[in-house]
Write an enzyme that holds these catalytic residues in place. Structure first.
Site, PDB file in Angstrom:
ATOM      1  N   ASN A  69       0.829  -1.213   0.000  1.00  0.00           N
ATOM      2  CA  ASN A  69       0.000   0.000   0.000  1.00  0.00           C
ATOM      3  C   ASN A  69       0.861   1.259   0.000  1.00  0.00           C
ATOM      4  O   ASN A  69       2.086   1.183  -0.081  1.00  0.00           O
ATOM      5  CB  ASN A  69      -1.032  -0.039   1.131  1.00  0.00           C
ATOM      6  CG  ASN A  69      -0.419   0.198   2.496  1.00  0.00           C
ATOM      7  OD1 ASN A  69       0.719   0.628   2.608  1.00  0.00           O
ATOM      8  ND2 ASN A  69      -1.169  -0.091   3.530  1.00  0.00           N
ATOM      9  N   HIS A  70       0.194   2.401   0.083  1.00  0.00           N
ATOM     10  CA  HIS A  70       0.911   3.658  -0.153  1.00  0.00           C
ATOM     11  C   HIS A  70       1.487   4.267   1.130  1.00  0.00           C
ATOM     12  O   HIS A  70       1.777   5.449   1.166  1.00  0.00           O
ATOM     13  CB  HIS A  70      -0.004   4.630  -0.904  1.00  0.00           C
ATOM     14  CG  HIS A  70      -0.361   4.116  -2.271  1.00  0.00           C
ATOM     15  ND1 HIS A  70      -1.345   4.649  -3.059  1.00  0.00           N
ATOM     16  CD2 HIS A  70       0.148   3.065  -2.985  1.00  0.00           C
ATOM     17  CE1 HIS A  70      -1.424   3.967  -4.198  1.00  0.00           C
ATOM     18  NE2 HIS A  70      -0.534   2.997  -4.174  1.00  0.00           N
ATOM     19  N   VAL A  96       0.609   5.268   3.993  1.00  0.00           N
ATOM     20  CA  VAL A  96       0.039   6.369   4.778  1.00  0.00           C
ATOM     21  C   VAL A  96      -0.648   5.821   6.019  1.00  0.00           C
ATOM     22  O   VAL A  96      -1.490   4.918   5.922  1.00  0.00           O
ATOM     23  CB  VAL A  96      -0.986   7.161   3.942  1.00  0.00           C
ATOM     24  CG1 VAL A  96      -1.591   8.285   4.779  1.00  0.00           C
ATOM     25  CG2 VAL A  96      -0.330   7.705   2.688  1.00  0.00           C
ATOM     26  N   VAL A 152      -6.362 -21.311  -0.187  1.00  0.00           N
ATOM     27  CA  VAL A 152      -7.523 -21.935   0.456  1.00  0.00           C
ATOM     28  C   VAL A 152      -8.674 -21.894  -0.551  1.00  0.00           C
ATOM     29  O   VAL A 152      -9.035 -20.832  -1.060  1.00  0.00           O
ATOM     30  CB  VAL A 152      -7.905 -21.193   1.753  1.00  0.00           C
ATOM     31  CG1 VAL A 152      -9.158 -21.801   2.366  1.00  0.00           C
ATOM     32  CG2 VAL A 152      -6.744 -21.245   2.751  1.00  0.00           C
ATOM     33  N   HIS A 185      -9.613   1.422  -1.249  1.00  0.00           N
ATOM     34  CA  HIS A 185     -10.061   1.335   0.142  1.00  0.00           C
ATOM     35  C   HIS A 185     -11.383   0.586   0.218  1.00  0.00           C
ATOM     36  O   HIS A 185     -12.317   1.017   0.889  1.00  0.00           O
ATOM     37  CB  HIS A 185     -10.217   2.738   0.741  1.00  0.00           C
ATOM     38  CG  HIS A 185      -8.932   3.505   0.798  1.00  0.00           C
ATOM     39  ND1 HIS A 185      -8.860   4.860   0.962  1.00  0.00           N
ATOM     40  CD2 HIS A 185      -7.643   3.074   0.708  1.00  0.00           C
ATOM     41  CE1 HIS A 185      -7.595   5.247   0.981  1.00  0.00           C
ATOM     42  NE2 HIS A 185      -6.835   4.175   0.817  1.00  0.00           N
TER      43      HIS A 185
HETATM   44  C1  LIG Z   1      -2.473   0.162  -3.783  1.00  0.00           C
HETATM   45  C2  LIG Z   1      -3.064   0.365  -2.411  1.00  0.00           C
HETATM   46  C3  LIG Z   1      -2.674   1.442  -1.640  1.00  0.00           C
HETATM   47  C4  LIG Z   1      -3.214   1.624  -0.368  1.00  0.00           C
HETATM   48  N1  LIG Z   1      -2.726   2.632   0.419  1.00  0.00           N
HETATM   49  C5  LIG Z   1      -3.088   2.689   1.713  1.00  0.00           C
HETATM   50  C6  LIG Z   1      -2.437   3.578   2.594  1.00  0.00           C
HETATM   51  O1  LIG Z   1      -1.525   4.312   2.220  1.00  0.00           O
HETATM   52  N2  LIG Z   1      -2.834   3.572   3.888  1.00  0.00           N
HETATM   53  C7  LIG Z   1      -3.817   2.717   4.342  1.00  0.00           C
HETATM   54  O2  LIG Z   1      -4.140   2.727   5.541  1.00  0.00           O
HETATM   55  N3  LIG Z   1      -4.472   1.891   3.521  1.00  0.00           N
HETATM   56  C8  LIG Z   1      -4.095   1.832   2.225  1.00  0.00           C
HETATM   57  N4  LIG Z   1      -4.681   0.923   1.404  1.00  0.00           N
HETATM   58  C9  LIG Z   1      -5.751   0.082   1.943  1.00  0.00           C
HETATM   59  C10 LIG Z   1      -5.253  -0.952   2.929  1.00  0.00           C
HETATM   60  O3  LIG Z   1      -3.917  -1.308   2.679  1.00  0.00           O
HETATM   61  C11 LIG Z   1      -6.172  -2.173   2.886  1.00  0.00           C
HETATM   62  O4  LIG Z   1      -7.484  -1.751   3.141  1.00  0.00           O
HETATM   63  C12 LIG Z   1      -5.792  -3.212   3.932  1.00  0.00           C
HETATM   64  O5  LIG Z   1      -4.443  -3.538   3.809  1.00  0.00           O
HETATM   65  C13 LIG Z   1      -6.667  -4.438   3.774  1.00  0.00           C
HETATM   66  O6  LIG Z   1      -6.299  -5.364   4.762  1.00  0.00           O
HETATM   67  P1  LIG Z   1      -6.980  -6.794   4.809  1.00  0.00           P
HETATM   68  O7  LIG Z   1      -6.405  -7.479   5.972  1.00  0.00           O
HETATM   69  O8  LIG Z   1      -8.450  -6.627   4.731  1.00  0.00           O
HETATM   70  O9  LIG Z   1      -6.555  -7.535   3.455  1.00  0.00           O
HETATM   71  P2  LIG Z   1      -5.125  -7.864   2.880  1.00  0.00           P
HETATM   72  O10 LIG Z   1      -4.060  -7.092   3.551  1.00  0.00           O
HETATM   73  O11 LIG Z   1      -5.243  -7.705   1.401  1.00  0.00           O
HETATM   74  O12 LIG Z   1      -4.901  -9.385   3.247  1.00  0.00           O
HETATM   75  C14 LIG Z   1      -5.523 -10.466   2.603  1.00  0.00           C
HETATM   76  C15 LIG Z   1      -4.527 -11.608   2.527  1.00  0.00           C
HETATM   77  O13 LIG Z   1      -5.211 -12.826   2.263  1.00  0.00           O
HETATM   78  C16 LIG Z   1      -4.513 -13.545   1.261  1.00  0.00           C
HETATM   79  N5  LIG Z   1      -5.497 -14.407   0.598  1.00  0.00           N
HETATM   80  C17 LIG Z   1      -6.573 -14.003  -0.122  1.00  0.00           C
HETATM   81  N6  LIG Z   1      -7.275 -15.070  -0.542  1.00  0.00           N
HETATM   82  C18 LIG Z   1      -6.649 -16.173  -0.065  1.00  0.00           C
HETATM   83  C19 LIG Z   1      -6.906 -17.548  -0.166  1.00  0.00           C
HETATM   84  N7  LIG Z   1      -7.979 -18.025  -0.812  1.00  0.00           N
HETATM   85  N8  LIG Z   1      -6.032 -18.419   0.403  1.00  0.00           N
HETATM   86  C20 LIG Z   1      -4.943 -17.949   1.101  1.00  0.00           C
HETATM   87  N9  LIG Z   1      -4.663 -16.631   1.225  1.00  0.00           N
HETATM   88  C21 LIG Z   1      -5.513 -15.752   0.652  1.00  0.00           C
HETATM   89  C22 LIG Z   1      -3.942 -12.461   0.386  1.00  0.00           C
HETATM   90  O14 LIG Z   1      -2.911 -12.923  -0.434  1.00  0.00           O
HETATM   91  C23 LIG Z   1      -3.524 -11.425   1.405  1.00  0.00           C
HETATM   92  O15 LIG Z   1      -2.231 -11.654   1.878  1.00  0.00           O
HETATM   93  C24 LIG Z   1      -4.187   0.723   0.121  1.00  0.00           C
HETATM   94  C25 LIG Z   1      -4.594  -0.358  -0.659  1.00  0.00           C
HETATM   95  C26 LIG Z   1      -4.027  -0.556  -1.911  1.00  0.00           C
HETATM   96  C27 LIG Z   1      -4.452  -1.734  -2.734  1.00  0.00           C
END
Ligand SMILES: Cc1cc2nc3c(=O)[nH]c(=O)nc-3n(C[C@H](O)[C@H](O)[C@H](O)COP(=O)(O)OP(=O)(O)OC[C@H]3O[C@@H](n4cnc5c(N)ncnc54)[C@H](O)[C@@H]3O)c2cc1C
Length: 598
Positions: A109-110, A112, A241, A506
């Protein structure tokens, strides 16, 4: 079986039928924190299963995030083209980047650190998730190191002993244009705040970054890394999974996986299965396992276990890129070249602001302006526009042309609290197929009114003294869909917003918490025993700004903590990275030369 293996238990071959107490799906932003916290209980055998592997170098060195989209460490999802919105994106499909590696999206991510406002959490109307409840967990996650915050009264809202080390923009940077930007926003009447993460902060301020000692403080490099020597934590990498196993009593008992060697095995959890696969993949996994809208599942011949609105209620921050060409200052091109070498920080000076465009009585911001400064002829500007944000060559080329001799402010104007809801559906019952993702931006007309107002208000930057003296102007992109409209009219800006809008990555809400949702306030899936979802998909409404940290009050263990384990020091170099760098630099050089010769 090698359970005594000291190699932080990532290389163990788990036999078909192996049992654990808890299985976590996804070692991402949320999953890795939970893996760390749950494995503090030494008698629980915790398995975390991750579809990706160790972060590559661009998941560790901060500024290299620009190059991660479309790599093997990105799920590389795109929206379904609706023929109206996001038409300025490549192939008219909105880029929906998501991390596929340890640390998940926190590894790309970026950078922040932005926590959401008091009104955001309190509007969820769930006592367990009030801002006041969550604050202790935000604090538990953080070590705030930015001297400006540390020496201000706002330090009372921050932790100083948590795994995520936070810094401000590195003063070594070749540019220090935050001050110019903040002075300009102050002149336009905005408040300037020391801490944009203070509970009710409205106005502009400097950024806080998840960067420390030239490394990204992802959940992989923090939480997971710190837990790697625990004998009761097992990490299975490069393993998908494909299904949650649910028995005849509607109890989740384990998961089916495809391992890195291609074997299909089942692994069992005696206490709980926890999905933290992210906003697109958690709903996909639930639906593949029989939890979702009845009609959707019957379409794919999947046996129904619980009829729940999985995949519905997707909310995002739609943004538009607003670019202001500033002072003609070819000397900044020299700084630009030097700054490219400074990859251990967020790559450019930036500030962010939160403000309202309608009535001013509420403290909840409607718009975020994330303003990034680029010196003349910056290759980063082109990379950001094309690779990171996926805009068409015609748009990025126009911006680059304006930037050859001039400073440029590239602002992301975000709609903070959309009413429009997208949806995630199954493409098929094959777990290898990407889901169908419909953003449905602006399906609620009010959203368009608010973002158009935000754009019009943001254009006023050109009227601040520094920019006025420089005869600054908003860069006009070639937009065939809008070019018949009179430039600068409301009709034009409405068209501009529809065509240039994209996801600010987001996305939330696809396994929404709440009585009309998928999980209860303790994140247990309705109608299924021993199953939780704990990632961003459970957030019922948007918070202002970024998402990676929100209160994870699960099993009374975890918190508003961001992060996961990473194999610090074990990251690999994606063999394709040098080629990608060469490709991007070559494209940039060709485009730059074309414009220079015109
Ligand atoms: C390009 C980008 C920039 C961003 N910038 C910011 C920022 O600067 N600041 C901020 O606060 N937020 C930012 N965000 C948003 C924030 O990073 C996300 O909302 C947050 O990381 C999501 O967390 P999560 O735990 O829901 O999912 P994730 O962190 O995406 O975790 C999901 C995990 O599950 C794994 N997975 C998925 N399906 C399976 C499966 N079937 N079997 C096994 N593993 C699996 C994936 O590979 C991944 O590792 C950004 C997002 C993106 C895409």
């Amino acid at each position: 079986m090698g359970y005594d293996d000291d190699e932080h238990r990532t290389a163990i071959l788990h036999p078909n039928g192996d049992r654990f107490d808890i299985i976590i799906v996804g070692a991402g932003s949320a999953g890795a924190v939970l893996a760390h916290r749950l494995s503090e209980v030494a008698c629980w055998r915790v398995l975390v299963i991750e579809a990706g592997g160790d972060p590559c170098i661009n998941g560790v060195v901060p500024a290299l995030f620009l190059l991660t989209p479309h790599s093997a460490q990105d799920w590389d999802y795109h929206s379904v083209d609706d023929g109206v919105t996001s038409q300025a994106q490549n192939e008219e499909q909105c880029i929906l980047t998501a991390g596929k590696m340890l640390g998940g999206t926190s590894s790309l991510n970026h950078l922040v650190w932005a926590r959401g406002k008091r009104t955001d959490f309190n509007n969820w109307n769930e006592p367990l998730w009030y801002w006041e409840t969550c604050l202790q967990y935000f604090e538990k996650a953080e070590t705030m190191l930015d001297p400006e915050i540390v020496n201000s009264p706002d330090i009372r809202y921050h932790g100083q002993d948590g795994p995520i080390k936070l810094t401000g923009h590195d003063n070594k940077t070749y540019f220090a244009e935050e001050k110019t930007l903040l002075d300009s926003f102050a002149e336009l009447g905005y408040d300037i705040v020391t801490d944009t993460n203070a509970p009710d902060a409205l106005g502009f301020g400097k950024m806080q970054y998840t960067v420390y000692e030239n490394k990204r403080t992802s959940t992989a490099l923090t939480y997971l890394n710190q837990a790697k020597d625990r004998k009761n934590l097992f990490v299975l990498k490069n393993t998908l999974v494909t299904k949650i196993i649910i028995d005849d009593n509607n109890t989740a008992t384990g998961v089916e996986v495809v391992t890195s060697s291609g074997s299909k095995i089942s692994l069992y959890a005696d206490l709980e299965v926890i999905s933290s696969a992210g906003t697109y993949n958690s709903p996909k996994l639930l639906m593949l396992s029989g939890i979702g809208p009845k009609e959707e599942l019957s379409l794919h011949n999947i046996t129904l276990r619980a009829d729940l609105p999985v995949g519905q209620n997707m909310l995002d921050h739609a943004y538009v890129p607003l670019v202001v060409a500033g002072k003609r200052n070819i000397f900044t091109a020299v700084q630009t070249l030097a700054a490219v070498l400074e990859i251990g920080t967020f790559p450019v000076p930036a500030v962010q602001g939160f403000f309202r465009v309608t009535d001013s009585s509420s403290l909840q911001p409607e718009i975020q302006n994330f303003a990034n400064y680029f010196g003349a002829a910056s290759p980063l500007l082109y990379i950001l526009c094309r690779l990171t944000f996926n805009f068409k060559v015609s748009i990025c080329g126009t911006i680059l042309k304006k930037s050859i001799f001039s400073e440029v402010i590239f602002s992301l104007i975000n709609l903070e609290h959309p009413k429009s809801r997208g949806v995630v559906k199954l493409r098929s019952s094959d777990p290898n197929d990407a889901p169908l993702i419909y953003t449905r931006f602006f399906s609620e007309p009010e959203d368009l009114d608010v973002l158009v107002a935000g754009v019009k208000q943001s254009i006023a930057l050109t009227q601040a003294k520094y920019f006025k003296d420089a005869k600054s102007e908003v860069v006009r992109y070639p937009l065939p869909e809008c070019d018949d409209l009179v430039y600068g009219t409301d009709a034009y800006w409405r068209c501009f917003v529809l065509i240039t809008c994209s996801s600010n990555f987001h996305t939330i809400g696809t396994c929404k918490m709440g009585v009309d949702g998928v999980v209860d306030p303790r994140l247990r899936v309705y109608g299924i025993r021993n199953l939780r979802v704990i990632d961003a998909s459970v957030m019922p409404k948007q918070v202002s700004v970024a998402l990676s940290r929100f209160c994870k009050n699960v099993l009374r263990v975890s918190a508003c903590e961001y992060g996961a384990w990473s194999a610090c020091g074990l990251f690999t170099v994606d063999a394709r990275l040098p080629l990608r760098v060469i490709g991007v630099v070559a494209t940039y050089t060709v485009v730059l030369l074309q414009f220079a010769l015109l």
